[in-house]
Write a protein that holds these residues in place. Structure first.
Motif, PDB file in Angstrom:
ATOM      1  N   ARG A   1     -15.837  63.171   0.633  1.00  0.00           N
ATOM      2  CA  ARG A   1     -17.026  62.233  -0.247  1.00  0.00           C
ATOM      3  C   ARG A   1     -18.358  63.131  -1.401  1.00  0.00           C
ATOM      4  N   GLY A   2     -17.308  64.437  -1.303  1.00  0.00           N
ATOM      5  CA  GLY A   2     -17.679  64.651  -2.798  1.00  0.00           C
ATOM      6  C   GLY A   2     -16.894  64.623  -3.755  1.00  0.00           C
ATOM      7  N   VAL A   3     -15.625  64.435  -3.578  1.00  0.00           N
ATOM      8  CA  VAL A   3     -14.714  64.055  -4.880  1.00  0.00           C
ATOM      9  C   VAL A   3     -15.368  62.656  -5.701  1.00  0.00           C
ATOM     10  N   ILE A   4     -15.589  61.983  -4.261  1.00  0.00           N
ATOM     11  CA  ILE A   4     -15.958  60.636  -4.771  1.00  0.00           C
ATOM     12  C   ILE A   4     -16.974  60.417  -6.366  1.00  0.00           C
ATOM     13  N   GLY A   5     -17.802  61.772  -5.973  1.00  0.00           N
ATOM     14  CA  GLY A   5     -18.825  61.812  -7.203  1.00  0.00           C
ATOM     15  C   GLY A   5     -20.506  60.585  -7.128  1.00  0.00           C
ATOM     16  N   ILE A   6     -20.509  60.658  -7.770  1.00  0.00           N
ATOM     17  CA  ILE A   6     -21.977  59.306  -8.442  1.00  0.00           C
ATOM     18  C   ILE A   6     -21.552  58.102  -7.832  1.00  0.00           C
ATOM     19  N   PRO A   7     -22.461  57.489  -6.691  1.00  0.00           N
ATOM     20  CA  PRO A   7     -21.745  56.071  -6.309  1.00  0.00           C
ATOM     21  C   PRO A   7     -22.960  55.184  -7.191  1.00  0.00           C
ATOM     22  N   SER A   8     -22.023  53.625  -8.139  1.00  0.00           N
ATOM     23  CA  SER A   8     -22.957  53.129  -9.189  1.00  0.00           C
ATOM     24  C   SER A   8     -23.889  52.403  -8.225  1.00  0.00           C
TER      25      SER A   8
ATOM     26  N   ALA B   1     -10.893  60.402 -16.957  1.00  0.00           N
ATOM     27  CA  ALA B   1      -9.865  60.200 -15.855  1.00  0.00           C
ATOM     28  C   ALA B   1     -10.144  60.980 -14.428  1.00  0.00           C
ATOM     29  N   LEU B   2     -11.340  61.589 -14.630  1.00  0.00           N
ATOM     30  CA  LEU B   2     -11.384  61.953 -13.193  1.00  0.00           C
ATOM     31  C   LEU B   2     -12.261  60.658 -12.760  1.00  0.00           C
ATOM     32  N   ALA B   3     -13.091  60.224 -13.700  1.00  0.00           N
ATOM     33  CA  ALA B   3     -14.152  58.954 -12.815  1.00  0.00           C
ATOM     34  C   ALA B   3     -12.985  57.373 -11.718  1.00  0.00           C
ATOM     35  N   ASN B   4     -11.889  57.273 -13.192  1.00  0.00           N
ATOM     36  CA  ASN B   4     -10.900  56.721 -11.854  1.00  0.00           C
ATOM     37  C   ASN B   4     -10.221  57.314 -11.016  1.00  0.00           C
ATOM     38  N   LEU B   5     -10.394  58.242 -11.273  1.00  0.00           N
ATOM     39  CA  LEU B   5      -9.440  59.417  -9.135  1.00  0.00           C
ATOM     40  C   LEU B   5     -10.777  58.935  -8.845  1.00  0.00           C
ATOM     41  N   ALA B   6     -11.595  59.666  -8.655  1.00  0.00           N
ATOM     42  CA  ALA B   6     -13.026  59.114  -7.510  1.00  0.00           C
ATOM     43  C   ALA B   6     -13.213  57.324  -7.280  1.00  0.00           C
TER      44      ALA B   6
END
Length: 335
Positions: free
Chosen positions: A150-157, A223-228
């Protein structure tokens, strides 16, 4: 990025179905480059999108006169474009004697203000100026401190809170492109000099860690955004399976309870999310829970005997009863 950032904002809005004809959108504007670009972009797109925009600004009082000047600047910009404006100044005393960090308190106060303002102004959407840089920093901060899927997916759009949609139209745009856009058009914005100081963890990630990592991957933010985004698909699958499981909570004067049989038969990934939901509803501070807590929960559910309990940060207790788990705040129930 060579593309016009305003066109990218429009693409992001359409991709995530952020806005519909007739929407009223409250823009969170601090005066910095990201929020000023957000204002400029939606001001330019509002006729095409058939939306109305409003501006909200909060003076956190952390930087004294400098933050007051930022608020005056935002008010001037809003009035120049005849955009309705709402403002609040925070009493610095709220930052004292609190177990949360200054950043966490400021964030909570900001969103409380935005949601209350949206209700007051009868607005159904709130737009913030989070960029892909903010998204990547958030992911990395959570990984460093320890997190879950849940944390690694970052900020939801897009997310929902209290019947208001919070949208991030800049979430796929890099800050450098925004600054270049504003400079080329001589669009003024304010600079928060505390962003260059490493007194906050986010600033250290932004000013030191991300530049270091970019030596090995110049597109580390992307790269981090794509991972998320990839992991979000997995997370959404788990959420859907959790919904299908039909596991629910029951409330009583004792607290919140979960049927043990219902939860034990679930796959481990679902059990964890069901427990998270129960903890959140019972008032636990999820951010204070460690990896060991989550491991203990699973053993407790499967192996713990009746009468066993786990005490958690924030004064929450989980008690194992014969056929259920009981979640309650200490002091509400004598055990």
């Amino acid at each position: 990025m060579n593309k016009d950032p305003v066109a990218s904002v429009l693409n992001t809005i359409r991709r995530f179905d952020m806005l519909k004809r007739g929407d009223k959108v409250l823009l969170s504007v601090s005066g910095g480059p990201d929020s000023i670009f957000l204002f400029y972009a939606l001001q330019k797109l509002k006729d095409k999108l058939k939306i109305s925009i409003f501006v909200a600004n909060i003076d956190h009082s952390i930087r004294g006169r400098a933050s007051a000047i930022d608020s005056e600047f935002v008010k001037y910009i809003s009035e120049s474009f005849k955009v309705p404006y709402i403002y609040k100044k925070i009493d610095p005393k709220v930052y004292r004697d609190n177990e949360l960090s200054t950043e966490e308190i400021a964030r909570k106060l900001r969103y409380d203000f935005l949601i209350k303002s949206a209700k007051k102004m009868k607005v159904n959407k709130i737009a913030t100026g989070h960029t892909i840089d903010d998204h990547a920093e958030t992911i990395l901060m959570r990984i460093i401190k320890g997190t879950t899927l849940r944390g690694v997916i970052g900020i939801p759009s897009v997310r929902e809170e209290n019947d208001v949609s919070i949208i991030r139209p800049l979430i796929d745009i890099e800050k450098a492109d925004i600054v270049n856009f504003l400079k080329k058009r001589n669009i003024p914005y304010r600079i928060d000099n505390t962003n260059y100081s490493d007194i906050y963890f986010r600033n250290t990630v932004r000013n030191r860690i991300m530049p270091y990592l970019s030596r090995y991957n110049p597109r580390i933010g992307r790269a981090l955004a794509n991972l998320a985004e990839s992991l979000r698909e997995d997370f959404n699958f788990i959420e859907e399976e959790k919904r299908k499981s039909g596991v629910g909570f029951s409330k009583s004067r004792k607290g919140l309870s979960l049927n043990l049989k219902d939860i034990i038969i679930q796959p481990k990934a679902l059990r964890k999310e069901i427990i998270r939901d129960a903890l959140t509803k019972a008032g636990a501070n999820i951010k204070k829970l460690s990896y060991k807590h989550w491991k203990d929960f699973d053993s407790f559910i499967r192996l713990g005997q009746k009468g066993k309990r786990i005490d958690l940060p924030g004064g929450l207790r989980i008690l194992k009863e014969k056929d259920s788990l009981l979640f309650f705040k200490l002091g509400k129930l004598d055990t």
